[in-house]
Design a protein around this motif. Structure first.
Motif, short mmCIF file in Angstrom:
data_model
loop_
_atom_site.label_atom_id
_atom_site.label_comp_id
_atom_site.label_asym_id
_atom_site.label_seq_id
_atom_site.Cartn_x
_atom_site.Cartn_y
_atom_site.Cartn_z
N ILE A 36 0.38 18.12 28.89
CA ILE A 36 -0.02 16.73 28.57
C ILE A 36 -1.22 16.74 27.63
CG2 ILE A 36 -0.88 14.59 29.56
CD1 ILE A 36 0.71 15.22 32.05
N LYS A 37 -2.16 17.64 27.94
CA LYS A 37 -3.34 17.74 27.08
C LYS A 37 -2.95 18.23 25.69
CE LYS A 37 -8.02 19.41 27.14
NZ LYS A 37 -8.94 20.37 27.70
N GLY A 44 -1.48 15.34 23.80
CA GLY A 44 -2.54 14.44 23.35
C GLY A 44 -3.29 15.00 22.17
N ALA A 45 -3.61 16.30 22.24
CA ALA A 45 -4.34 16.92 21.14
C ALA A 45 -3.50 16.95 19.88
CB ALA A 45 -4.74 18.35 21.53
N ILE A 86 -1.22 14.73 19.04
CA ILE A 86 -1.24 13.38 18.46
C ILE A 86 -2.55 13.14 17.74
CG2 ILE A 86 -1.28 10.94 19.04
CD1 ILE A 86 0.68 11.57 21.27
N VAL A 87 -3.66 13.51 18.40
CA VAL A 87 -4.98 13.27 17.81
C VAL A 87 -5.14 14.01 16.49
CG1 VAL A 87 -7.42 13.75 18.16
CG2 VAL A 87 -6.11 12.72 19.95
#
Lengths: 108, 186
Positions: B109-110, B113-114, B116-117
């Motif tokens: 999940i992290k 997210g990373a 996408i960022v």
């Protein structure tokens, strides 16, 4: 041999520096240890230096500002790495680990 | 086919090959830079990440050579590969984060997210980059000598240069004090 060489193109250098910036952001966000984050910061600084030199070489021929700014970036990166090494050593001595997620003593 | 024909044919072929050599070396250097950045970010072990960082530094030094600034390439190899990488290797050895947790990955999940960022600014900056009307072709000769760099550094930019030296002195003293003081407290 007066063909259009590929390395005479500004876009490739700028693309590589954008790639380095985004790879550095990815590393900072999802690396677990402080040293991994430090390495990612070095990637971002390298991308910025490449950007300065490429723009200086293609758009401002008579001036040496971009090259000199990149030299300054190298000096500041050396100072930053030394300070980060000291902070990481201190963190390891106090907490016995250097994982960024578990350093939340001021948050609790 | 007599000998003169063969010689002229060989000369033409070598000319054609020689026209492709700079571009292929350039593409190899750029690919090494990008691959080094990916290794740096995505490898599970910190030592491998450091080796990827070294590869990236060498690739960027090669790109500096292609940008007609060999002095800067030399400085890149001396400072980054010679100094900063060794410093990070010392940090890895002294802090020793690998004996308990060999993995650097912390959950899917992290990672999503990373991703996408980091991909959103990549797309944004790529579009800005392609849409901007830069001057595409460089002039063939850059011709910035080390003498001119020194002139600009010590004529126009003397004060920032002195400030950089002061900053490095303060950083070194601060790092030594951090390491020594914490040892004294124990």
């Amino acid at each position: 041999m007066t063909g259009q060489f590929l390395y005479n193109n500004l876009y490739i250098y700028l693309f590589i520096s954008v790639f380095l910036l985004c790879a550095g952001i990815l590393g900072i966000v999802f690396r677990r240890t402080l040293i991994g984050m430090l390495i990612s910061v070095e990637l971002i600084l390298n991308g910025a230096g490449l950007n300065f030199v490429a723009l200086n070489r293609f758009l401002d021929q008579d001036n040496a500002s971009g090259v000199i700014f990149t030299l300054f970036i190298m000096g500041i990166a050396a100072a930053e790495a030394a300070i980060a090494l000291g902070v990481i050593l201190l963190t390891f001595r106090m907490f016995k680990h250097i994982e960024g997620e578990k350093l939340k003593e001021m948050k609790d | 086919m007599n000998l003169a024909d063969m010689i002229s044919f060989a000369a033409q072929a070598s000319d054609k090959i020689a026209a492709y050599v700079p571009d292929s070396i350039f593409l190899a250097i750029a690919a090494a830079t990008i691959a080094g950045a990916l290794i740096t970010v995505l490898s599970r072990s910190l030592i491998y990440a450091l080796m990827g960082l070294v590869l990236t530094m060498f690739g960027i030094a090669g790109l500096y050579v292609y940008l007609d600034s060999p002095f800067l390439a030399m400085m890149q190899i001396l400072i980054y590969v010679g100094a900063i990488t060794i410093l990070i290797a010392f940090a890895i050895m002294l802090a020793g984060p690998m004996y308990k947790h060999p993995g650097e990955w912390s959950g899917i999940i992290k990672f999503a997210g990373a991703l996408i960022v980091s991909i959103l600014p990549f797309i944004f900056l790529y579009k800005v980059l392609m849409r901007t009307d830069w001057i595409k072709e460089g002039v063939d000769e850059f011709g910035l000598t080390t003498k001119e760099i020194g002139r600009t550094l010590f004529d126009k930019l003397t004060f920032p240069f002195e400030l950089i030296s002061l900053l490095i002195v303060v950083a070194i003293i601060g790092a030594i004090m951090l390491a020594l003081l914490s040892k004294g407290e124990k």
